[in-house]
Design an enzyme around this catalytic site. Structure first.
Site, PDB file in Angstrom:
ATOM      1  N   SER A 164      -5.584  -1.709   7.700  1.00  0.00           N
ATOM      2  CA  SER A 164      -4.876  -0.449   7.969  1.00  0.00           C
ATOM      3  C   SER A 164      -3.642  -0.270   7.097  1.00  0.00           C
ATOM      4  O   SER A 164      -2.905   0.704   7.276  1.00  0.00           O
ATOM      5  CB  SER A 164      -4.458  -0.396   9.445  1.00  0.00           C
ATOM      6  N   TYR A 165      -3.399  -1.157   6.144  1.00  0.00           N
ATOM      7  CA  TYR A 165      -2.268  -0.992   5.235  1.00  0.00           C
ATOM      8  C   TYR A 165      -2.661  -0.008   4.141  1.00  0.00           C
ATOM      9  O   TYR A 165      -3.235  -0.364   3.112  1.00  0.00           O
ATOM     10  CB  TYR A 165      -1.857  -2.327   4.626  1.00  0.00           C
ATOM     11  N   GLY A 166      -2.349   1.245   4.385  1.00  0.00           N
ATOM     12  CA  GLY A 166      -2.725   2.326   3.499  1.00  0.00           C
ATOM     13  C   GLY A 166      -3.560   3.326   4.276  1.00  0.00           C
ATOM     14  O   GLY A 166      -4.490   2.942   4.990  1.00  0.00           O
ATOM     15  N   LYS A 169      -5.834  -8.552   8.827  1.00  0.00           N
ATOM     16  CA  LYS A 169      -5.839  -8.106  10.221  1.00  0.00           C
ATOM     17  C   LYS A 169      -6.750  -6.885  10.339  1.00  0.00           C
ATOM     18  O   LYS A 169      -6.666  -5.969   9.516  1.00  0.00           O
ATOM     19  CB  LYS A 169      -4.411  -7.770  10.668  1.00  0.00           C
ATOM     20  N   ALA A 196       0.825  -1.206   0.000  1.00  0.00           N
ATOM     21  CA  ALA A 196       0.000   0.000   0.000  1.00  0.00           C
ATOM     22  C   ALA A 196       0.857   1.251   0.000  1.00  0.00           C
ATOM     23  O   ALA A 196       0.617   2.185  -0.755  1.00  0.00           O
ATOM     24  CB  ALA A 196      -0.913  -0.004   1.220  1.00  0.00           C
TER      25      ALA A 196
END
Length: 323
Positions: free
Chosen positions: A52-54, A86, A14
């Site tokens: 939450s990656y990004g 996650k 990301a």
């Protein structure tokens, strides 16, 4: 625990391409897709990401990319891999239904292919009640058949025992736990307890950052300068103090015609854990796949253990890890 396989970590997908490297969608996404397909074809069987990656406009970007790629993956190959994401226990995600909307959005981005939902980090240090409620929410998703497995991340042995028992009372098991684990993580009694609990309860031990942000793959005579300030400071501190360890990785690798990265990954596998390695291009995918073709001897493992225990520098510990 599966010592024969390696997972794919998608955290940098990301941020890396779009924020650091000078993102070019006409070439970069094609490169990532080839990397992804090569990794799956080579036998890497776990795809690990997170909602939450990004951030900002890129929120969930890693999941979106994976979801697009999965749509082109033949069903026979899709059946052989585990798609795990996650979910972050942000302060506003509270109550037993706190993850419901986040899960629905992640599942939409991943085109309905989520098999394992994981609690991204433990809140036991600051809001233990939140963690227990969110875990019960994951249990509800499991009982409804929306997910097949539940995993934890950054959870210490004391909290692992507590959460394991809570789910066990509902007839649900914890499938996996993710912890930062590499030749440059500081050896601790808690880490040994985690590994023993995984063996006792048949929990898959997943090691993230297995190459210590790439440090373990750097040649002993090299000192590259990362682009970000934080990594520059980290490399300045760790690289000079790990030359001997990286020399040992090189020497062992020569025996197997293998890279330092392969040796570092196989050291993790020798400890009964599955490394989740970040791969950004087909060459890195090929390197990770090659690590599946050989294993360290007992003597080589012990030598690496010794150098790890005597190393003068370690990676920073994750502050969200619970006791």
């Amino acid at each position: 625990m599966n010592k024969k396989k390696i997972g794919i970590g998608m955290g940098t997908w990301a941020w890396g391409n779009k924020l650091v490297w000078g993102y070019k969608p006409e070439t970069d996404d094609i490169l990532l897709k080839k990397t992804f397909f090569d990794a799956i074809d080579g036998g890497l069987d776990l795809v690990d990401t997170a909602d939450s990656y990004g951030t900002g406009n890129l929120f969930g970007q890693s999941e979106k990319l994976i979801g697009n790629f999965l749509e082109e993956l033949p069903k026979r190959k899709l059946k052989k891999i585990t798609i795990a994401t996650k979910l972050a226990p942000f302060p506003w995600r509270i109550g037993r239904n706190g993850f419901n909307h986040a899960f629905q959005e992640s599942n939409k981005r991943l085109r309905g292919h989520i098999k394992r939902a994981q609690l991204h980090w433990s809140t036991s240090r600051y809001a233990p009640w939140q963690e227990e409620q969110l875990l019960n929410g994951l249990g509800d998703l499991y009982e409804k058949g929306l997910i097949q497995e539940i995993g934890l991340s950054n959870t210490g042995p004391k909290r692992l025992c507590f959460l394991y028992q809570k789910l066990k009372e509902r007839g649900i098991k914890i499938t996996s736990i993710q912890m930062q684990f590499s030749l440059l993580t500081k050896p601790t009694l808690e880490d040994e307890k985690i590994k023993n609990l995984c063996i006792e309860h048949n929990i898959e031990y997943l090691a993230y950052s297995p190459l210590a942000l790439g440090i373990l793959a750097i040649k002993p005579n090299k000192s590259p300068k990362p682009k970000t300030f934080l990594r520059q400071k980290l490399f300045q501190n760790i690289l000079p103090k790990t030359i001997e360890l990286r020399k040992l990785l090189t020497n062992i690798g020569e025996k197997y015609s293998a890279s330092q990265a392969q040796v570092a990954l196989n050291w993790i596998r020798s400890h009964g854990a599955k490394p989740i390695v970040g791969i950004r291009n087909p060459l890195q995918a090929k390197d990770a796949i090659s690590a599946l073709n050989w294993s360290l001897t007992k003597r080589e493992k012990e030598r690496l253990d010794f150098y790890r225990n005597s190393c003068l520098a370690n990676m920073p510990q994750n502050p969200f890890t619970s006791p």
